[in-house]
Every structure is written in C-alpha cells, then in structure tokens.
Design a protein around this motif. Structure first.
Motif, short mmCIF file in Angstrom:
data_model
loop_
_atom_site.label_atom_id
_atom_site.label_comp_id
_atom_site.label_asym_id
_atom_site.label_seq_id
_atom_site.Cartn_x
_atom_site.Cartn_y
_atom_site.Cartn_z
N LEU A 16 25.05 30.13 28.72
CA LEU A 16 26.29 31.13 28.81
C LEU A 16 28.15 29.84 29.24
N VAL A 17 27.44 28.08 28.68
CA VAL A 17 28.77 27.49 28.42
C VAL A 17 29.51 27.55 27.26
N ALA A 18 29.32 28.06 26.62
CA ALA A 18 29.58 28.09 24.95
C ALA A 18 31.09 29.75 25.25
N PRO A 19 30.51 30.19 25.76
CA PRO A 19 31.23 31.34 25.77
C PRO A 19 32.44 31.52 27.88
N VAL A 20 31.95 30.23 27.82
CA VAL A 20 32.45 30.07 29.79
C VAL A 20 33.70 29.00 28.59
N VAL A 65 33.70 19.77 30.79
CA VAL A 65 32.50 19.94 30.83
C VAL A 65 31.09 19.54 32.08
N GLU A 66 30.88 20.46 33.17
CA GLU A 66 30.13 19.29 33.27
C GLU A 66 28.76 20.84 33.71
N VAL A 67 27.56 21.08 33.24
CA VAL A 67 26.82 21.60 33.84
C VAL A 67 25.38 20.61 34.47
N SER A 68 25.24 21.98 35.80
CA SER A 68 24.31 21.28 37.01
C SER A 68 23.06 22.18 37.60
N ARG A 69 22.07 21.67 37.93
CA ARG A 69 21.12 22.91 38.23
C ARG A 69 21.23 22.61 39.54
N PRO A 70 21.27 24.27 40.21
CA PRO A 70 21.73 23.91 41.74
C PRO A 70 21.33 22.49 42.89
#
Lengths: 312, 387
Positions: A273-277, A291-296
């Motif tokens: 989902l990172v790209a469309p977001v 942009v930061e992506v993290s686990r729960p």
C-alpha cells in the motif's frame, strides 16, 4: 498473587467533566502496570486517587486490601508517589530533600541516614548529594524526584510521567531503575504517553482516553486487538486534512489520523500500500518529507481503539 | 509531631539559606537602629542651643541658657542654625532679630522663633529654651514695673538683679502624662529605634516568608507531603510553626544584636520575650493569610513589603507614637505594632514586667486568635485547590 493495588470502578468528576470514569484495574507485587494515554486522558487524576490525594466520587482504591484516601494516613505509608512535577525544594541539597521527606514518612536517625545513603547510590547522586538541587541538571532532578518516592521502601510505587523533559541518557537511567525496582518485588504504576516506555517497562498496559480504560492487557494481547495491522506515517506539510480525507478512500486503509505535520494510517499489508498511499497524499497537495512504515505497536493500538494518534 | 517539626524546621532552613535575606534580615535592621538612634535618640545629657543674633536680648537669652546648664553657641544665620540642627550637632536654636530687641526694650510683646530638631534630646532642649524665654520675659516685666514706679532705669535694673540673686526661687519640675520629655525619659540613644525596628522587621520577615508558602504549593511539595502519612492539619500546623520560627529568629536576632552591639536595655527579659512571642504569633498568622490568599511569589513579595512598611509606619515603627495626633493614634491601634510599641515602652522606659504589659499581650493574643484560624482555613482551602 494478591493485589497490592486494586481499583474498583473509580469515578471522579470536576463539574460536568468526568476526568475518570469507571476505571478498574489491579497490580500485583513485582508487576509494572502502565497507564498509557495522551495528555488530559485522566492519568494524573487516577494517580491522585491511588495516592490518597483525592477521594473518588464513586468506587474505591485499595492498597494491600485497605481503602486509600486523604484520611487513610497509615495506608499512605505503603505508597511512594513520584509526581510529574519536580516536587523538590531547589534550595535544599539532594541529601536534605531526601531527609526531609523521610522524616515526613516517620523515619528516624540513624535508619534515615542509612536509607538516604542507599537511595543516593540507587539514583546515582552520591557525588552530588551535598549540592543544592537547583544546581542539578534536569535529569538529576528527575532522579532525585524518584529517589524521594523510593525512600521509605513502599509496596506500591506510583510514577506519573517521570521522564517528561529528560534527556535520552537520563531517561534510559530512569527506565533501568524502574525495571530494577519491579525486579525487587515492588508493584509499580507507571503513567506515560510515550509508547516505547510502556512497551519496554510494563508487564500489563491499560490504554486510557477521555477518563475511560479503552483496553487492558499485555503488549501482545493489546496488539492482537488491532487485527495485526501495520502503520504508515507520512511526515510533511501542506493540507494534511485534505490528504487524510483522500487516504480514507483507499482500499486496505483501516484508520487515518493527522496532526500538524504527520498523517498516520493503520493499514493491512503496508508494503503493497505504500506506493498508492504516497501518490494519493501527493495528489492531495501534501508535500512529503518522510514516509515511515512500522509493524503493529501500541501507537497503532491506541489509534485503532480511539481513532486518534497518541500524540494528539 | 515529627512531621510538624520537619516542615517548620525546613521553613527556617530555607529562610536562612536565602542569601538575598542576609542583608535585610541581619544587616539592615541594625543599620536602621543606628540611623534612628542618631536622628531621634539622645543620651540625656545637656542641651545644645544656638542663639542667632547679637543684641542685648540675645545676650540675655544666651547667658540664661548657659546658667541653666545648656551648651550655647552664638551667631550665624537662621539657615546655618537649621543646617547644624539637621546634622544633629545642636538641639535647638533661638532667633533674636534687631526688631525683637527693640520691641523687648520698649516693653512690647515679642515672639521669638525657635528651631528644634527631631531627637528626644531636642524635645528636652525645646523645653529648656521655653523656660528660659519665660524667665527673660518675667525679668523684663519686673524692670519695667520698677521704672513705671519712678525708679530710674539703671537703679531699677540693679535692684532687680539683686532680688534675682538673693530672692526666693521656684524650681521647675515637669509632671503630667503629656510631657514628651517624660515619655522618652530613661531611653538610651538606640533604645527607641531598637524597639521600633524589632516589630518592623519581624513583620516584614514573616510576610517575606509567606512567599515560601506559595512556592511550596507551586513546586508540588505540598501535594507530595499530603501523599505521605501526613494530615492536612499537620501540614497547616507545620507551616504556621515555620512562619513563627522565622519571625522569632528575626526578632531574637535584633534584640540580642542591639543589646550586645549598642547596649540597648530591653528591660525585664521575661516581659520582653513574652511581647516578642505574642507579636511573632500575630505576624506568623498574617503571613499564613497572605501565603494562602496569593498565588504568585512575586506579588506576595511586593505586597508583603508594601503592606509591612505601611502597617509599621501606622504602628509607630517609624515615628514614635507619642508624636502622633490623636485621630491617627486611634487608627494606629488596629496594628499589632502599636501594641508591641506600647508594651516595649512600658518595659524599657518604665521598668515594667509581664504584669504591666498584660493589656498589650491580651490584644496581641486576640489578634492571633482571629488571624491564625483564618490563615489555617485559607491554607486548607488553597491546599485543596493545589490537589
């Protein structure tokens, strides 16, 4: 294991505002219990009732089985309060501050002097014990603030956001101290709005917002509440409200919240989902800095439960 | 009790540790005692008078004053005399102009200007000058009476001098409550200032201590105290005792300091101690009220100094109550300083003991009985707010 602290249906109102609304939890000996919530969530009011400073309007808090309140003087001997503010006299030395509060706890020489020395060792202020507290760094004052709470070896230590305004090094030292205390069998009630502190220290965590406990459990139990969603933080400028509205329409996005410079999303399967977001945010005229992506994590849990970011 | 003593002791420790207090607590009061002693005090020695003018009348007045035991200097202008008195080098001056001399010789009424200083010695000198002017006037009336009876002026004067030298005399002795020199009788040079300053500074130190009461709440220390095994009553009692100890420390320092350094005679130590304790209790109670009503340390400090000085002035700590007009004296009675002043006057000037100052002690106790519960109630209310 018998509960050192048992809160049963605590309610405290200030006028029409229910600062604490039907809060119940227990803490066992050797357990560190975290109250995690943003500013104004009701943490300090809860602590004031637990420490015997306020009577609840409804409900009861018991320490070692006895109700606690302003009139329960003897029960207060079992509690060590470390308030959020630096409740020390800046014009007394560290040793004098400890001795003063020790006398208020009914401690006498020579036990008091010996215990002051022990606590100075624990909080790492032996070399500065004779200096005035106003000459201490912020971290040293925080450590002294905690030391006063430990002085009389309470069964329950109540720490109200003890690391606010502390440098990373002192913060780490404080967290290590708290870990050591629970290891020695002390029950610890720890309030914070720093998710990472709660995750590191607490055996169980309660998430509190608007005066109510939203959820309670171990870290893993709380994470399961989110349905194992990931989190994406978009840091930047522009019209973050418009970007958040646009992102809510994306498939796979569960919740969206934003503050002054960050839009936070809980999503299923963040990598895809990172790209469309990102493209949606840019299309909504948001200028991205990071942009930061993290686990729960607990931040995700709080967002999942309240629809708000913890830092709101 | 341990908690009460711990809170009170810490209040004193913090007060003494504040370096900004050193000058105002330990140095300034003694400086003021010296200043007031030099300005208003007197040793009870001979009067120092100046006679301005060089006429026969001026000579008669000067000679008469010298005969009465005064030290007299002559000449100079009125302005010179005023400056000399202002500098404390003379107590009073009599101004005799040529016109005064001519009128006096002609048997006409004469009104001479008298300049007097503000010291207690000046009050006595004014009396001496007044008596001497009366004597000169009487002599002149006698001479003129003889002349009117047909005796030549030279013979009349000689006859009057003979009568004055061998005739009966009437000694003067001041009696009555309204006599200023009697009111200040028995005072050493620094005694009056010391008695005034002890009340002024005890009250100021107490009000300054009110700021620490506010600080304890603002720092969260009070909240923390109440989280321990301490009752609100103990906290209130500890703070009240702390204010009292601060006030008493200030008072005892001034009493001891002025006694040792300036030889101030404080009279019966039991009576003086009782007055000091009673006054400190009132001061501590006022500090409790201030420290509970106000929420700002800066405001409390500013208001405390202002109120402290005004109340002190009204209560006789700056100008002796004996110099107050009657209506101001009545207003003054609402201040604790007024009653302490009266009590110290009874003890130090008239050798009074505890029994002699019971009325003043009673009024001070009554003030404490009203203000202390009020302060305690206000402090309880402010503690509840702080939680």
């Amino acid at each position: 294991m018998a509960a050192v602290l048992a809160c049963e249906g605590l309610v405290r109102r200030f006028g029409d505002l229910a600062a604490v609304d039907d809060v119940s939890f227990t803490i066992a000996a050797g357990e560190t219990y975290g109250l995690l919530g943003p500013n104004g969530a009701g943490k300090t009011t809860t602590i004031s009732m637990v420490a015997g400073l306020l009577d609840p309007d409804v409900g009861v808090a018991r320490v070692l089985g006895d109700p606690i309140g302003p009139a329960a003087v003897d029960v207060k001997r079992h509690i060590g309060l470390v308030p959020q503010e630096l409740a020390i006299y800046p014009d007394l030395t560290g040793r004098e501050n400890l001795a003063f509060f020790g006398r208020l706890q009914g401690m006498r020489k020579p036990d008091l002097e010996a215990r002051v020395d022990e606590v100075l060792e624990v909080i790492g202020l032996v070399d500065r014990a004779g200096d005035l507290a106003k000459e201490y760094s912020g971290g040293m004052k925080r450590r002294l603030n905690i030391g006063i709470g430990l002085l009389h070896q309470p069964s329950l230590l109540v720490l109200d956001e003890p690391t606010v305004g502390v440098d990373p090094q002192s913060r780490n030292a404080i967290l290590e101290s708290v870990e050591a205390l629970s290891g020695e069998g002390m029950a610890v009630l720890y309030t914070t709005h720093y998710m990472e502190e709660a995750e590191r220290l607490c055996d169980r965590i309660a998430i509190i917002d608007h005066g109510r406990l939203q959820a309670e459990g171990t870290r893993d139990e709380l994470l399961r509440l989110t349905g194992e969603v990931d989190r994406i933080d978009l840091v930047g400028s522009g019209d973050l409200g418009a970007a958040a509205d646009a992102l809510r329409g994306l498939s796979g996005v569960e919740r969206v919240a934003h503050d002054g410079h960050t839009v936070t999303l809980t999503v299923h399967d963040a990598p895809t989902l990172v790209a469309p977001v990102v493209s949606t945010a840019v299309a909504a005229r948001m200028s991205l800095a990071d942009v930061e992506v993290s686990r729960p994590d607990l931040e995700s849990v709080f967002l999942h439960l309240t629809g708000r970011a913890l830092r709101d | 009790m341990t908690a009460v003593l711990a809170i009170a002791g810490t209040g004193l420790r913090r007060f003494l540790r504040d370096r900004s207090n050193y000058f105002f607590v330990f140095v300034f009061p003694l400086l003021l005692v010296v200043l007031i002693g030099l300005q208003f005090g007197g040793e009870g020695g001979e009067s120092r008078a100046i006679v301005v003018g060089g006429s026969d009348l001026a000579d008669q007045v000067a000679t008469g004053l010298e005969d009465g035991g005064a030290t007299v200097s002559r000449g100079g202008s009125v302005e010179d005399a005023q400056e000399t008195i202002a500098r404390g080098r003379a107590d009073a001056a009599v101004v005799v102009t040529e016109a005064d001399d001519a009128a006096f010789g002609a048997g006409e009424p004469v009104e001479l200007d008298v300049v007097a200083g503000s010291s207690t010695q000046a009050l006595a000198a004014r009396q001496v000058v007044s008596v001497e002017l009366g004597r000169v006037g009487n002599d002149q009336r006698g001479v003129l009476s003889l002349e009117a009876a047909g005796i030549p002026p030279d013979e009349a004067l000689a006859a009057f001098d003979t009568v004055a030298a061998v005739g009966p005399t009437v000694a003067r002795s001041t009696v009555g409550d309204d006599s200023l020199d009697e009111a200040f009788a028995g005072l050493g040079q620094f005694d009056l200032g010391a008695a005034q300053q002890v009340s002024l500074f005890v009250f100021l130190a107490s009000l300054a201590g009110a700021a620490s009461l506010i600080q304890s709440r603002q720092l969260g220390v009070t909240r923390r105290e109440l989280a321990g095994p301490v009752t609100t009553t103990q906290v209130v009692a500890g703070e009240a005792l702390g204010r009292f100890v601060v006030a008493f420390t200030q008072g005892a320092y001034i009493v001891a300091g002025t006694a040792v350094l300036f030889g101030v005679d404080w009279g019966d130590p039991v009576a003086t101690g009782a007055v000091l304790v009673a006054f400190c209790a009132v001061s501590a109670s006022v500090a409790m009220v201030f420290g509970s009503l106000l929420d700002s340390v800066n405001v409390a400090s500013g208001v405390g100094v202002g109120v402290g000085l005004v109340v002190a002035a009204l209560g006789g700590s700056m100008l002796p109550l004996e110099l107050f007009p009657d209506n101001l004296l009545t207003v003054s009675a609402v201040t604790p300083h007024h009653w302490a002043y009266e009590a110290y006057a009874e003890i130090t000037r008239r050798g009074g003991g505890v029994g002699d100052v019971l009325p003043q002690l009673g009024v001070l106790a009554l003030m404490t009985a009203i203000l202390l519960p009020l302060g305690a109630w206000l402090l309880r209310r402010s503690l509840a707010r702080a939680l």
